[in-house]
Design a protein around this motif. Sequence first.
Motif, mmCIF file in Angstrom:
data_model
loop_
_atom_site.group_PDB
_atom_site.id
_atom_site.type_symbol
_atom_site.label_atom_id
_atom_site.label_comp_id
_atom_site.label_asym_id
_atom_site.label_seq_id
_atom_site.Cartn_x
_atom_site.Cartn_y
_atom_site.Cartn_z
ATOM 1 N N THR A 102 0.830 -1.211 0.000
ATOM 2 C CA THR A 102 0.000 0.000 0.000
ATOM 3 C C THR A 102 0.863 1.259 0.000
ATOM 4 O OG1 THR A 102 -0.152 -0.260 2.408
ATOM 5 C CG2 THR A 102 -2.039 -1.005 1.097
ATOM 6 N N ASP A 103 2.113 1.146 0.494
ATOM 7 C CA ASP A 103 3.016 2.295 0.493
ATOM 8 C C ASP A 103 3.560 2.579 -0.905
ATOM 9 O OD1 ASP A 103 4.615 1.911 3.772
ATOM 10 O OD2 ASP A 103 2.574 2.398 3.165
ATOM 11 N N ALA A 143 -2.184 -4.653 1.222
ATOM 12 C CA ALA A 143 -1.859 -4.624 2.652
ATOM 13 C C ALA A 143 -1.267 -5.937 3.132
ATOM 14 C CB ALA A 143 -3.121 -4.298 3.460
ATOM 15 N N ASN A 144 -1.518 -7.035 2.409
ATOM 16 C CA ASN A 144 -1.030 -8.353 2.810
ATOM 17 C C ASN A 144 0.175 -8.801 1.992
ATOM 18 O OD1 ASN A 144 -2.896 -8.642 4.845
ATOM 19 N ND2 ASN A 144 -4.374 -9.740 3.591
ATOM 20 N N ILE A 145 0.808 -7.833 1.313
ATOM 21 C CA ILE A 145 2.061 -8.091 0.600
ATOM 22 C C ILE A 145 3.095 -7.128 1.171
ATOM 23 C CG2 ILE A 145 3.225 -8.108 -1.629
ATOM 24 C CD1 ILE A 145 0.458 -8.560 -2.919
ATOM 25 N N ILE A 146 4.090 -7.667 1.847
ATOM 26 C CA ILE A 146 5.086 -6.845 2.533
ATOM 27 C C ILE A 146 6.402 -6.876 1.768
ATOM 28 C CG2 ILE A 146 6.399 -6.503 4.674
ATOM 29 C CD1 ILE A 146 3.429 -6.071 5.055
ATOM 30 N N ARG A 147 6.966 -5.692 1.503
ATOM 31 C CA ARG A 147 8.324 -5.657 0.947
ATOM 32 C C ARG A 147 9.305 -5.708 2.117
ATOM 33 N NH1 ARG A 147 10.119 -5.097 -3.910
ATOM 34 N NH2 ARG A 147 8.269 -4.068 -4.755
ATOM 35 N N ALA A 574 11.449 11.809 -1.453
ATOM 36 C CA ALA A 574 10.511 11.811 -2.581
ATOM 37 C C ALA A 574 10.965 10.812 -3.652
ATOM 38 C CB ALA A 574 10.398 13.205 -3.177
ATOM 39 N N ALA A 575 12.272 10.748 -3.884
ATOM 40 C CA ALA A 575 12.803 9.793 -4.863
ATOM 41 C C ALA A 575 12.544 8.361 -4.414
ATOM 42 C CB ALA A 575 14.303 10.021 -5.052
ATOM 43 N N LEU A 576 12.690 8.094 -3.119
ATOM 44 C CA LEU A 576 12.485 6.742 -2.596
ATOM 45 C C LEU A 576 11.022 6.324 -2.629
ATOM 46 C CD1 LEU A 576 15.040 6.853 0.348
ATOM 47 C CD2 LEU A 576 15.133 5.345 -1.655
ATOM 48 N N LYS A 577 10.120 7.280 -2.576
ATOM 49 C CA LYS A 577 8.701 6.939 -2.716
ATOM 50 C C LYS A 577 8.417 6.427 -4.125
ATOM 51 C CE LYS A 577 6.759 10.022 0.810
ATOM 52 N NZ LYS A 577 5.910 11.211 1.064
#
Length: 686
Positions: A102-103, A143-147, A574-577
């Motif tokens: 989600t991020d 939400a149920n997939i985590i990096r 901002a680049a990392l987003k």
Amino acid sequence: MDSHFLDGHYQILKILNDREKGKIYLVEDVNLPSSQFIVKQLSPPNSNPQALTSLHRLFASKAATLEKLGQKHEQIQKLIAYFEENEEFYIVQEFIPGNPLTDEIIQGQPLREDQVITLLSEILETLVVTHNYGVIHQDIKPANIIRRESDKKLVLVNFGTVNEAITNTVENSEYMPIEQVNGNLKYNSDIYALGMVAIAALKGLPTKEISNLQNQRNKLTGEIIWRDKNLKVNRKLAKIINRMVRFDYRKRYQYATEVLDDLKKITNVDDEQQKQLQKKLLLVLIGIIVCITLGVAAWQLRSPKPVRDAQQTLYQKGENKYEEGNYEGAIEDFNQAIKLDPQNALAYNRRGDAYYRLGDYEQAQADSSQAILLNPQDANAYFDRGFAFSELGKYKEAIADYTQAIKLNSKDAYAYYGRGLARTQSKDNKGAIEDFSKAIALKPEYTEAYLQRGILRRRLRQRLEAIQDFDKVIKINPSDAKAYYQRGLTQSINKQKYAALKDYTDAININPKYIEAYLNRGDIYSDLGNKVEATEDYKTILQIDPKFIAAYIHRGIHRFSFGDYKGAIEDYTAALKLDTNNLAAYNNRGNAYLELGNKKAANQDYSRAIAINANNALAYYNRGVIRTKQKNKPGAIADFKKAARLFQQQGEQDSYQDAQREIAILQNNSAPAPTTRPKSGKIEKN
């Protein structure tokens, strides 16, 4: 039971979720200090003793299956333990430091196609194991997939199988297919949900927007309408996703392996695709008139008049649509022409061109091959197939096709040019320069050949000759922005900053949206201390393309250079987003944190860069700097040694000497001279 402990040894650190059907806790095992886990409380619908006995057996069975499954694949959340207390059921799961998908799927910020293909492939490989073990996830959503923070891999968490068994309910999700909502769960229900995640990623849709998308369906077929004129998606990828999210589960992919097999056939779209497509358009025009003439003559000799007329009509319709940019429509017309005459080499040739323009290089190659089979003397078909092979990364095959085209037509400047491009990719620099030179000899005003020869000469450090090539392009076409830009790059390498500034400005005046020219001009302004001008150039880039990551990186470096460390951190963040694996952003943000005295944050950023790429010399060097400041002498020496070894391998002699100097200072226990110890880490631009 102590109100702060579960099962006597899980100390509750935080309540993550307080739901009607049970709570979710972050806990620490007091028997294993610093070991954190997730504990899910599952509340049964009633407390009837007979029902609880049945649930006990079911709970133990489902939990045991999940426990074994977690050992089968590293990207499946592990179930650590399960227990029952006070008529409540609990499962203890692995806590995975990282960020949910989600991020990354943010409103209005679509992921690139290659990122979505990687996402799909990783989760599908996990689903292959899951389904083979007889388990359906039931709740696939961002939400149920985590990096996972440690290695940036995607981990599948929160399997719904135990939840459903105990609570006897299924939580409705925006990503679920209709059969699951109706209680008719299938293995490919997971495939549907993952397809919806892919659509959300391609469109930049957060979860709250998925419900609206689910309502946008074809009234006749019930299929989701997710593609629009603003969304450009590889035709093959779109076809795969469409099949993943079929309304009727019987028409969907049945197995995750099927989806994986189709994904493997896709060639990821290269960042240079648009540039190559433009070249292709210019290069294929030379053969069109000859091919049309030959093709029409062949039809007249071979086909009865009514059929011939129908062929010509369909072909011309396809040709018109092709010229209008309606490549899918053109393919439909060429298909009909081929049905009327399967021996129509010209229709295959042009259909291949249309597929090429759509990025379907495999089909383009197949059509060119068929055209060659029907007419082995068609130089243009070899030429076209050479370009398709080049886009597929098959440069050896491409070179062979261009060579054959040259044998059939030794005066074809475009074939020499195409072979030069392929030889450049194959590192045959001498052969590439010879080909570009031959193309120029045949066509003295061939600006693209001069341009590519100039770029190659610059790479070979033949800078004077490179500038001469760019000068020639500008003389032939004073409005060629690319030539000014490339000459500016060469001037910049030669330390001729003011000459480079003029060239970048000329390129921008010709093309006011030339992002790369703004970027390089901004860098020179920054180097010259022209703060306002540099800032304005970076700002202009982000107005043109808010997702251009390099602009954030370079503006961050610019801000850092005059002490605006907080502003620099904002840019790197901002680049990392936009790219969570951007090494330059992590390295440079670490430097900014270090300048602000936040050693912990700096250390975390350098370590993240190393986790992403264990051969990132700058990250080791920079972490060595921070460890030196933290009085961690062994750690600092280890990092500087690793950095020195990598710098040496990469030919970075100055940086290698810097690292060696730091090692010598630390090993000799001598106080460094004021100019010896770097005040901050090394900057990374790319």
